[in-house]
Scaffold this motif. Structure first.
Motif, short mmCIF file in Angstrom:
data_model
loop_
_atom_site.label_atom_id
_atom_site.label_comp_id
_atom_site.label_asym_id
_atom_site.label_seq_id
_atom_site.Cartn_x
_atom_site.Cartn_y
_atom_site.Cartn_z
N GLU A 107 9.66 -38.47 -7.77
CA GLU A 107 8.80 -37.48 -7.16
C GLU A 107 7.37 -37.33 -7.62
O GLU A 107 6.63 -36.85 -6.48
N ASN A 108 6.76 -37.52 -8.61
CA ASN A 108 5.32 -37.58 -9.00
C ASN A 108 4.69 -38.44 -8.11
O ASN A 108 3.42 -38.17 -7.60
N ILE A 109 5.28 -39.61 -8.02
CA ILE A 109 4.60 -40.68 -7.19
C ILE A 109 4.48 -40.17 -5.57
O ILE A 109 3.39 -40.21 -5.27
N GLU A 110 5.48 -39.50 -5.07
CA GLU A 110 5.51 -38.87 -3.76
C GLU A 110 4.27 -38.11 -3.68
O GLU A 110 3.54 -37.83 -2.98
N LYS A 111 4.25 -36.95 -4.74
CA LYS A 111 3.11 -36.11 -4.80
C LYS A 111 1.94 -36.52 -4.88
O LYS A 111 0.83 -35.98 -4.28
N ILE A 112 1.66 -37.73 -5.52
CA ILE A 112 0.26 -38.47 -5.67
C ILE A 112 0.09 -38.98 -4.19
O ILE A 112 -1.17 -38.76 -3.72
N GLU A 113 0.99 -39.36 -3.31
CA GLU A 113 0.85 -40.05 -2.25
C GLU A 113 0.26 -38.81 -1.26
O GLU A 113 -0.81 -38.73 -0.47
N VAL A 114 0.89 -37.69 -1.35
CA VAL A 114 0.65 -36.41 -0.18
C VAL A 114 -0.64 -35.95 -0.89
O VAL A 114 -1.89 -35.59 0.07
N LEU A 115 -1.11 -35.77 -2.34
CA LEU A 115 -2.49 -35.66 -2.85
C LEU A 115 -3.66 -36.33 -2.32
O LEU A 115 -4.67 -36.15 -1.60
N CYS A 116 -3.43 -37.54 -2.35
CA CYS A 116 -4.39 -38.63 -1.86
C CYS A 116 -4.71 -38.48 -0.36
O CYS A 116 -5.49 -38.64 0.11
N LYS A 117 -3.49 -38.35 0.40
CA LYS A 117 -3.68 -38.00 1.95
C LYS A 117 -4.44 -37.02 2.11
O LYS A 117 -5.09 -36.75 3.15
N GLU A 118 -4.11 -35.73 1.51
CA GLU A 118 -4.81 -34.44 1.64
C GLU A 118 -6.35 -34.45 1.35
O GLU A 118 -7.11 -33.88 2.08
#
Length: 151
Positions: free
Chosen positions: A86-97
């Motif tokens: 889940e945290n890896i997914e959140k990092i992905e979303v954060l980087c895209k943002e």
């Protein structure tokens, strides 16, 4: 800019924290492997305890006489992996943002005694272009490398 760094750090800290919870805060070092490539998310973790490098399901192999045993039930192990993923997914979303490159690989090392934290990142494909290797192979290789070189 600061906000990106803070949120990125928080997510990494959460990854370490769930691994510490799994080991009941009884470890000398925590190692987290996180991978995200071509839509595949994978993670693993291991520890240094009593000068032994151990994977989560083998924690009790590192105990010395009289130490309380760890709960290494598969459910607990999967719970940790779910949170790491889940945290890896959140990092992905954060980087895209923030329009940042998304790491394909993160190797996190937390030294419990000194409180020091080290992280290595890769941004190139690590295993996608390999006919045989998967993220699990890479994680296992890192475990062996750490054991061999006492990292």
């Amino acid at each position: 800019m600061k906000e990106f760094e803070d949120r990125f750090s928080e997510l990494q800290a959460d990854m370490i924290s769930i691994c510490m919870e799994y080991v009941e805060d009884r470890a000398d070092k925590v190692y987290v492997y996180a991978s995200r490539e071509e839509g595949v998310i994978s993670s693993s973790f291991f520890y240094l305890i009593n000068n032994k490098y151990v994977e989560p399901y083998k924690l009790n192999d590192a105990l010395v006489n009289g130490e309380e045993r760890y709960d290494v039930s598969p459910e607990r192990g999967f719970m940790v992996l779910d949170i790491l993923n889940e945290n890896i997914e959140k990092i992905e979303v954060l980087c895209k943002e923030y329009e940042r490159d998304i790491p394909t690989e993160m190797k996190l090392i937390y030294d419990v005694k000194s409180g020091s934290f080290k992280a290595e990142y890769k941004y190139d494909l690590v295993y996608t272009n390999d006919d045989i290797k998967t993220a699990d192979h890479i994680a296992d290789e890192w475990f062996e490398e750490v054991k061999k070189n006492n990292l």
